[in-house]
Scaffold this active site. Structure first.
Site, short mmCIF file in Angstrom:
data_model
loop_
_atom_site.label_atom_id
_atom_site.label_comp_id
_atom_site.label_asym_id
_atom_site.label_seq_id
_atom_site.Cartn_x
_atom_site.Cartn_y
_atom_site.Cartn_z
N TRP A 96 0.85 -1.19 0.00
CA TRP A 96 0.00 0.00 0.00
C TRP A 96 0.89 1.25 0.00
CZ3 TRP A 96 -4.05 1.15 4.43
CH2 TRP A 96 -4.86 2.23 4.03
N TYR A 118 -4.06 0.01 -5.24
CA TYR A 118 -2.82 0.65 -4.81
C TYR A 118 -2.09 1.28 -5.99
CZ TYR A 118 -3.54 -2.35 -0.70
OH TYR A 118 -4.06 -3.00 0.40
N GLN A 156 -8.89 -10.31 5.54
CA GLN A 156 -7.81 -9.35 5.80
C GLN A 156 -8.41 -8.09 6.41
OE1 GLN A 156 -5.00 -6.59 3.09
NE2 GLN A 156 -4.66 -8.78 2.75
N TYR A 195 -3.57 -5.96 8.28
CA TYR A 195 -2.91 -4.87 7.56
C TYR A 195 -2.70 -3.69 8.50
CZ TYR A 195 -7.40 -2.35 6.57
OH TYR A 195 -8.59 -1.67 6.64
#
Length: 277
Positions: A20, A53, A163, A191
């Site tokens: 990211w 991203y 996630q 994350y």
């Protein structure tokens, strides 16, 4: 490298490399590629990215890093919710594969829940799995109630992971989501495991890290890695940062240290809405 076990029996490394913020500036591309390749050298073979991203730029960085080394990596990417209908998922996956320079994704996730019915998205994921373009599929940013609905779909039980945002300051998933996933043998991917650096100025974390001869980031990451059924995907855009992340695997927190962190960052006492960054 320590691993978790996916529901279908395959190993998932507990430490990965997030992307990211990568692929957004041409001046940083070489450093980002070198960082990811160095991570592979150190055995950090889980690489997480998404079509979102850098508007696909991060996937291109990952593709460059994996050139000639694709079989060394477990590659995760994600599809936008607005691309999550049957035709959209397949087209988005094919675009991701082109940017990554590969013929398959090891894990493909719905980035967050949108307006497309989950049944349709899961059927598209199953189609990609049958075609060999995706080896496993899962979701991201799904709360327990979303997971209940997901598992009620025909392909939902094939989901391999959720996630979510999880770190010392974002412990809400511990109350309900993590137990939900553990009961089903479903690993959780964390994350922003160091809260994008915002947790690192905390004095308690700093003192504990100093006693251990570690950095606050390493202790915060080690805490996430100590959670049962959780893996972490911190971003590292330099070789030095990758090495520090890898060393966090060697930081084993004692019961006393875990209690100290619990006092400073208390676990949830009840359900909380799932937080998203």
């Amino acid at each position: 490298m320590r691993c978790l076990r996916l529901p279908d029996g395959e190993d998932l490394p507990v430490l990965g490399q997030g992307t990211w913020g990568m692929g957004e500036r041409a001046s940083e591309r070489d450093a980002e590629v070198n960082a990811l390749r160095h991570g592979l050298d150190l055995g950090i073979r889980l690489v997480d990215t998404a079509e979102m991203y850098g508007s696909g730029g991060a996937e291109q960085v990952v593709g460059a890093a994996l050139s000639g080394r694709r079989d060394e990596a477990f590659v995760v990417s994600k599809v936008f919710p607005h691309n999550a209908d049957r035709a959209g998922v397949v087209a988005a996956c094919e675009r991701s594969l082109r940017r990554l320079g590969t013929d398959r994704l090891d894990l493909y996730l719905l980035h967050w829940r949108g307006s497309v019915p989950l049944e349709e998205t899961m059927e598209a994921f199953e189609e990609l799995r049958r075609s060999g373009k995706v080896r496993h599929f899962g979701v991201s940013n799904f709360a327990p109630e979303d997971m209940d609905e997901l598992f009620a779909t025909s392909a939902g039980p094939g989901v391999q992971t959720d996630q979510v945002l999880y770190n010392l300051t974002r412990r809400g998933p511990e109350f309900d989501l993590l137990p939900w996933c553990r009961r089903r043998g479903l690993p959780v991917m964390a994350y922003s495991p160091i809260e994008q650096g915002r947790v690192l100025d905390d004095p308690v974390l700093g003192r504990l890290a100093a006693r251990r001869g570690a950095t606050p980031a390493q202790v915060a990451l080690a805490w996430v890695l100590s959670r049962d059924g959780v893996c972490a995907i911190p971003k590292a855009a330099t070789i030095e940062h990758v090495e520090r992340n890898r060393s966090a695997l060697d930081v084993v927190l004692s019961e006393e240290e875990l209690a100290e962190l619990n006092e400073r960052f208390p676990p949830p006492e009840g359900p909380k809405p799932l937080e998203i960054l």
